[in-house]
Design a protein around this motif. Structure first.
Motif, short mmCIF file in Angstrom:
data_model
loop_
_atom_site.label_atom_id
_atom_site.label_comp_id
_atom_site.label_asym_id
_atom_site.label_seq_id
_atom_site.Cartn_x
_atom_site.Cartn_y
_atom_site.Cartn_z
N LEU A 17 0.83 -1.21 0.00
CA LEU A 17 0.00 0.00 0.00
C LEU A 17 0.86 1.26 0.00
CD1 LEU A 17 -2.92 -0.39 2.60
CD2 LEU A 17 -3.13 -0.14 0.13
N GLU A 18 1.85 1.26 0.90
CA GLU A 18 2.72 2.43 1.05
C GLU A 18 3.50 2.73 -0.22
OE1 GLU A 18 5.14 1.51 4.41
OE2 GLU A 18 3.44 1.45 5.79
N LYS A 19 3.90 1.65 -0.92
CA LYS A 19 4.69 1.82 -2.14
C LYS A 19 3.86 2.32 -3.31
CE LYS A 19 8.30 -1.70 -1.52
NZ LYS A 19 8.74 -3.02 -1.96
N ARG A 20 2.61 1.89 -3.37
CA ARG A 20 1.83 2.07 -4.59
C ARG A 20 0.95 3.32 -4.60
NH1 ARG A 20 2.34 -2.37 -7.73
NH2 ARG A 20 0.42 -2.18 -8.92
N ILE A 21 0.61 3.83 -3.41
CA ILE A 21 -0.24 5.03 -3.40
C ILE A 21 0.24 6.00 -2.33
CG2 ILE A 21 -2.34 3.90 -4.27
CD1 ILE A 21 -3.25 3.99 -1.24
N ASP A 22 -0.27 7.19 -2.41
CA ASP A 22 0.01 8.20 -1.39
C ASP A 22 -0.92 7.92 -0.21
OD1 ASP A 22 0.34 10.38 0.21
OD2 ASP A 22 -0.48 11.84 -1.21
N ALA A 23 -0.38 7.30 0.83
CA ALA A 23 -1.20 6.89 1.97
C ALA A 23 -1.76 8.10 2.73
CB ALA A 23 -0.38 6.02 2.91
N GLU A 24 -1.19 9.30 2.44
CA GLU A 24 -1.70 10.52 3.09
C GLU A 24 -2.99 11.00 2.42
OE1 GLU A 24 -0.21 11.86 5.88
OE2 GLU A 24 0.93 9.99 5.71
N ASN A 25 -3.26 10.47 1.22
CA ASN A 25 -4.48 10.86 0.50
C ASN A 25 -5.60 9.91 0.91
OD1 ASN A 25 -6.58 11.13 -1.37
ND2 ASN A 25 -5.19 11.75 -3.01
N PRO A 26 -6.55 10.36 1.73
CA PRO A 26 -7.57 9.43 2.26
C PRO A 26 -8.43 8.80 1.17
CG PRO A 26 -8.13 11.73 2.78
CD PRO A 26 -6.75 11.74 2.23
N ILE A 27 -8.67 9.56 0.08
CA ILE A 27 -9.51 9.00 -0.99
C ILE A 27 -8.77 7.86 -1.70
CG2 ILE A 27 -10.72 9.49 -3.15
CD1 ILE A 27 -11.15 12.34 -2.16
N ALA A 28 -7.47 8.07 -1.95
CA ALA A 28 -6.68 7.02 -2.61
C ALA A 28 -6.58 5.79 -1.72
CB ALA A 28 -5.28 7.55 -2.94
N LEU A 29 -6.31 6.02 -0.43
CA LEU A 29 -6.20 4.90 0.50
C LEU A 29 -7.50 4.12 0.59
CD1 LEU A 29 -4.51 3.38 2.61
CD2 LEU A 29 -5.33 5.02 4.33
N GLN A 30 -8.59 4.86 0.74
CA GLN A 30 -9.91 4.22 0.84
C GLN A 30 -10.24 3.48 -0.45
OE1 GLN A 30 -12.39 5.59 3.41
NE2 GLN A 30 -14.28 4.70 2.67
N GLY A 31 -9.91 4.08 -1.60
CA GLY A 31 -10.22 3.47 -2.89
C GLY A 31 -9.50 2.16 -3.09
N LEU A 32 -8.20 2.14 -2.76
CA LEU A 32 -7.45 0.91 -2.97
C LEU A 32 -7.86 -0.17 -1.98
CD1 LEU A 32 -4.04 0.62 -4.43
CD2 LEU A 32 -4.52 -0.87 -2.53
N LEU A 33 -8.11 0.21 -0.75
CA LEU A 33 -8.59 -0.77 0.23
C LEU A 33 -9.96 -1.34 -0.17
CD1 LEU A 33 -7.61 0.96 3.61
CD2 LEU A 33 -6.66 -1.18 2.70
N ALA A 34 -10.84 -0.46 -0.64
CA ALA A 34 -12.18 -0.91 -1.05
C ALA A 34 -12.11 -1.88 -2.22
CB ALA A 34 -13.06 0.30 -1.41
N MET A 35 -11.15 -1.65 -3.13
CA MET A 35 -10.97 -2.53 -4.28
C MET A 35 -10.79 -3.99 -3.83
SD MET A 35 -8.02 -2.13 -7.19
CE MET A 35 -8.30 -0.37 -7.37
N TYR A 36 -10.04 -4.17 -2.74
CA TYR A 36 -9.80 -5.51 -2.21
C TYR A 36 -10.89 -5.95 -1.22
CZ TYR A 36 -5.16 -5.67 -4.32
OH TYR A 36 -4.12 -5.70 -5.23
N ALA A 37 -11.49 -4.99 -0.51
CA ALA A 37 -12.45 -5.33 0.54
C ALA A 37 -13.85 -5.60 -0.01
CB ALA A 37 -12.52 -4.19 1.57
N ASN A 38 -14.24 -4.94 -1.09
CA ASN A 38 -15.61 -5.08 -1.59
C ASN A 38 -16.01 -6.51 -1.95
OD1 ASN A 38 -16.52 -2.48 -1.21
ND2 ASN A 38 -15.81 -1.75 -3.20
#
Length: 380
Positions: free
Chosen positions: A345-366
């Motif tokens: 996660l840390e390598k692939r997106i800007d973890a400080e951007n809540p929308i990016a973090l939420q989006g990538l997590l949701a991709m796997y969580a949905n």
């Protein structure tokens, strides 16, 4: 059959000439050197020049490319459900869609291994704008779905596409692969677009559209990757949509996505083949007399099959727990697996951007959320 010339793959009689056209293309050299690293260029070139059918091209060259992709960028492919398919029989595979090329090539490699009819596969014409990719797609039995048309042209294009799929399934005994909706799923929510079914039904000669859907043997397909190698590449579009902005693709973006999908790390991959939707369609006919409701119910039946058989990986449970701030599924992954996922996660997106973090997590969580609709408590 001239009306299909704009969208169809090559006929076998055209294969050798097409190969000669791209024989010295650097991208073909790269593909062959990847697939046959210990073979001199002159050897594979000579073999290609002896190729006169799509089947020979797929079995002798693309199949080997798929094996190399699996060997170098995955921890293996597992499958189930292929035993329900009959030899020498065509099916309409309606699939969830994760990767531009791999979804179909992995399916076809497995059909080949089971001695079953391989597919002609739908691909958006926007993905094969480069002349070499267009040739490669047509060599690999892809047919084109035309994008970006006006309403009138779109209607005619849909009708031609429907008639071509009908021709393949019912007159050429050729299986067909089509995604359950336009484009790859970017947010992990797999859902069949009824518009795809309406397009397929345009070629029906049956009084009842549902009888036509029985005749073309719809088989839902579920594919899942432990790691989506293109997950971060899907983020810009998700971010644009979150900000109500129109997303415009970068030049060569689709090509880079194809490369990332093939070569990026995937860990484990799973494909499940559902059973032909037959009794389900009988139930739909019995319970609905309105065509639109029948189509909606058929889309739901496809979704039910895909979502119930979707293989959940540790990455899905980890993402669910992180996103929902819980340890509900911690028994289904190790601390080591969680640490690897968080580093990725840390390598692939800007973890400080809540929308990016939420989006990538949701991709796997949905996919976990969707599976919960079918079982109250997920089991190991």
């Amino acid at each position: 059959m001239q009306k299909f010339d704009e969208i169809r793959p090559y006929y076998d009689s055209e294969i050798n000439k097409a190969i000669q056209k791209v024989l010295h293309h650097p991208m073909l050299k790269s593909l062959m050197n990847f697939s046959f690293p210990d073979v001199d260029d002159e050897v594979w070139k000579a073999q290609l020049l002896k190729t006169h059918s799509i089947r020979d091209f797929q079995c002798n060259f693309i199949y080997q490319s798929v094996q190399k992709v699996l060997e170098k960028s995955s921890e293996g492919l597992s499958t189930s459900g292929f035993e329900h398919l009959e030899p020498n029989t065509s099916y309409l595979f309606v699939s969830n869609h994760r990767d531009i090329l791999l979804d179909t090539t992995l399916l076809n490699a497995t059909l080949f291994e089971h001695d079953l009819v391989m597919t002609a596969s739908a691909i958006g014409d926007n993905l094969v704008k480069q002349p070499f990719l267009n040739v490669l797609a047509k060599l690999n039995r892809n047919f084109l779905v035309q994008r970006g048309l006006g309403p009138r042209e779109m209607l005619q294009s849909s009708k031609t596409l429907s008639e071509y799929i009908n021709q393949l399934l019912l007159h050429e005994n050729r299986s067909v692969w089509i995604a359950q909706r336009e484009g790859r799923t970017k947010d992990g929510n797999d859902a069949t677009n009824p518009g795809v079914l309406k397009m397929l039904g345009m070629a029906s000669d049956e009084q009842n559209l549902m009888d036509y859907f029985k005749k073309i043997k719809i088989v839902p397909v579920s594919i899942s990757y432990e790691y989506d190698p293109t997950d971060a590449l899907k983020m810009p579009q998700l971010l644009a949509e979150a900000n109500n902005e129109v997303y415009v693709k970068q030049e060569n973006e689709d090509f880079m996505t194809i490369l990332s999908g093939a070569l990026g790390p995937k860990k484990r991959i799973f494909i499940h083949i559902g059973k032909v939707l037959d009794t389900e369609i009988d139930t739909i006919i019995a319970e609905n007399d309105n065509v639109n409701k029948q189509i909606q119910a058929l889309a739901q039946a496809i979704d039910d099959s895909i979502l119930q058989s979707y293989k959940l990986w540790p990455t899905n449970y980890i993402a669910y727990d992180i996103l929902h701030k819980t340890d509900k599924y911690s028994h289904l992954y190790t601390e080591s697996e969680k640490a690897v996922f968080e580093r990725r996660l840390e390598k692939r997106i800007d973890a400080e951007n809540p929308i990016a973090l939420q989006g990538l997590l949701a991709m796997y969580a949905n996919p976990v959320v969707n599976k919960l609709k079918y079982t109250h408590e997920l089991k190991d």
